[in-house]
Motif scaffolding. Structure first.
Motif, PDB file in Angstrom:
ATOM      1  N   THR A 211     -13.908  -1.485   5.012  1.00  0.00           N
ATOM      2  CA  THR A 211     -14.440  -2.705   5.608  1.00  0.00           C
ATOM      3  C   THR A 211     -15.540  -2.384   6.620  1.00  0.00           C
ATOM      4  OG1 THR A 211     -12.946  -2.785   7.510  1.00  0.00           O
ATOM      5  CG2 THR A 211     -12.121  -3.733   5.424  1.00  0.00           C
ATOM      6  N   ALA A 212     -16.251  -3.404   7.056  1.00  0.00           N
ATOM      7  CA  ALA A 212     -17.327  -3.231   8.032  1.00  0.00           C
ATOM      8  C   ALA A 212     -16.817  -2.669   9.349  1.00  0.00           C
ATOM      9  CB  ALA A 212     -18.033  -4.560   8.267  1.00  0.00           C
ATOM     10  N   HIS A 213     -15.527  -2.831   9.604  1.00  0.00           N
ATOM     11  CA  HIS A 213     -14.955  -2.340  10.858  1.00  0.00           C
ATOM     12  C   HIS A 213     -14.153  -1.057  10.651  1.00  0.00           C
ATOM     13  CE1 HIS A 213     -16.466  -5.851  12.878  1.00  0.00           C
ATOM     14  NE2 HIS A 213     -15.970  -6.581  11.906  1.00  0.00           N
TER      15      HIS A 213
ATOM     16  N   TYR B 114     -25.564 -12.550  -0.270  1.00  0.00           N
ATOM     17  CA  TYR B 114     -25.545 -11.153  -0.707  1.00  0.00           C
ATOM     18  C   TYR B 114     -26.701 -10.964  -1.679  1.00  0.00           C
ATOM     19  CZ  TYR B 114     -20.709 -10.801   0.979  1.00  0.00           C
ATOM     20  OH  TYR B 114     -19.574 -10.787   1.752  1.00  0.00           O
TER      21      TYR B 114
ATOM     22  N   GLN C 180     -26.362  -8.136   3.112  1.00  0.00           N
ATOM     23  CA  GLN C 180     -25.394  -9.208   3.352  1.00  0.00           C
ATOM     24  C   GLN C 180     -25.792  -9.880   4.662  1.00  0.00           C
ATOM     25  OE1 GLN C 180     -21.780  -7.716   5.081  1.00  0.00           O
ATOM     26  NE2 GLN C 180     -20.555  -8.972   3.712  1.00  0.00           N
TER      27      GLN C 180
ATOM     28  N   GLY D 195     -24.900  -7.294   7.330  1.00  0.00           N
ATOM     29  CA  GLY D 195     -24.133  -6.148   6.875  1.00  0.00           C
ATOM     30  C   GLY D 195     -24.957  -5.400   5.849  1.00  0.00           C
TER      31      GLY D 195
ATOM     32  N   PRO E  21     -23.722  -3.297   2.889  1.00  0.00           N
ATOM     33  CA  PRO E  21     -22.763  -2.663   1.996  1.00  0.00           C
ATOM     34  C   PRO E  21     -23.429  -1.712   1.000  1.00  0.00           C
ATOM     35  CG  PRO E  21     -22.459  -5.058   2.030  1.00  0.00           C
ATOM     36  CD  PRO E  21     -23.741  -4.749   2.730  1.00  0.00           C
TER      37      PRO E  21
ATOM     38  N   GLN F  36     -18.390   0.629   0.655  1.00  0.00           N
ATOM     39  CA  GLN F  36     -18.425   0.790   2.109  1.00  0.00           C
ATOM     40  C   GLN F  36     -19.254  -0.340   2.668  1.00  0.00           C
ATOM     41  OE1 GLN F  36     -17.454   3.512   4.385  1.00  0.00           O
ATOM     42  NE2 GLN F  36     -18.124   2.061   5.943  1.00  0.00           N
ATOM     43  N   ASN F  37     -18.687  -1.145   3.529  1.00  0.00           N
ATOM     44  CA  ASN F  37     -19.457  -2.182   4.200  1.00  0.00           C
ATOM     45  C   ASN F  37     -19.742  -1.705   5.603  1.00  0.00           C
ATOM     46  OD1 ASN F  37     -20.758  -4.512   4.803  1.00  0.00           O
ATOM     47  ND2 ASN F  37     -19.017  -5.852   4.596  1.00  0.00           N
ATOM     48  N   THR F  38     -20.963  -1.875   6.057  1.00  0.00           N
ATOM     49  CA  THR F  38     -21.363  -1.431   7.382  1.00  0.00           C
ATOM     50  C   THR F  38     -22.011  -2.596   8.105  1.00  0.00           C
ATOM     51  OG1 THR F  38     -21.770   0.790   6.531  1.00  0.00           O
ATOM     52  CG2 THR F  38     -22.780   0.242   8.649  1.00  0.00           C
ATOM     53  N   GLU F  39     -21.508  -2.888   9.286  1.00  0.00           N
ATOM     54  CA  GLU F  39     -22.120  -3.922  10.107  1.00  0.00           C
ATOM     55  C   GLU F  39     -23.427  -3.398  10.674  1.00  0.00           C
ATOM     56  OE1 GLU F  39     -20.935  -6.652  14.010  1.00  0.00           O
ATOM     57  OE2 GLU F  39     -19.643  -4.990  13.412  1.00  0.00           O
TER      58      GLU F  39
END
Length: 139
Positions: free
Chosen positions: A51-53, A82, A101, A112, A114, A132-135
């Motif tokens: 997740t982003a976190h 997206y 995103q 985000g 991803p 992998q999601n990254t904020e």
């Protein structure tokens, strides 16, 4: 959308690019609809999702447990979009897809970044396999 590939024909590459983009579009639709089952249908059984976190979910069962608990109860103002901004075929049946995103809200947009690694199944479907999601934090 750009692509580097070892496909045998331009038509095959174009069809796979469309199919991969449709998976990303379905992620958007299922997130907006808060539809855990539609979202989960996009995953390979052995998927890995971060997740982003930073929460690491290994396997469809773990992803499903998290998604069913979080997605229906999620609250946000505005919409999320997206977009597959870059697709690189690592092999004809494996694609790395960089996604943009954006959560649009009255308070301002947040973003985000991803990365989805997708695999094409024997039946032709593309599924999310390692994600992998990254904020994206404001500077």
């Amino acid at each position: 959308m750009t692509a580097a590939t070892t496909h045998t024909t331009p038509a095959a590459r174009a069809a796979d690019l469309r199919a991969v983009a449709e998976v990303v579009a379905t992620v958007e639709r299922t997130q907006r609809a808060k539809d855990p089952e539609g979202f989960l249908a996009l995953f390979h059984p052995d998927a890995l999702w971060t997740t982003a976190h930073g929460k690491v979910l290994i396997g469809l069962d773990a992803i499903a447990e998290f998604t069913r608990a979080v997605l229906p109860a999620a609250t946000w103002d505005g919409d999320v979009t997206y977009e597959a901004v870059h697709t690189q075929f690592l092999r004809p049946d494996v694609a790395a897809v960089k996604v943009r995103q954006v959560h649009h809200s009255p308070a301002g947009d947040t973003e985000g970044a991803p990365l989805y690694v997708m695999t094409r199944q024997d039946d032709g479907r593309w599924l999310l396999h390692a994600c992998q999601n990254t904020e994206v934090l404001a500077d």
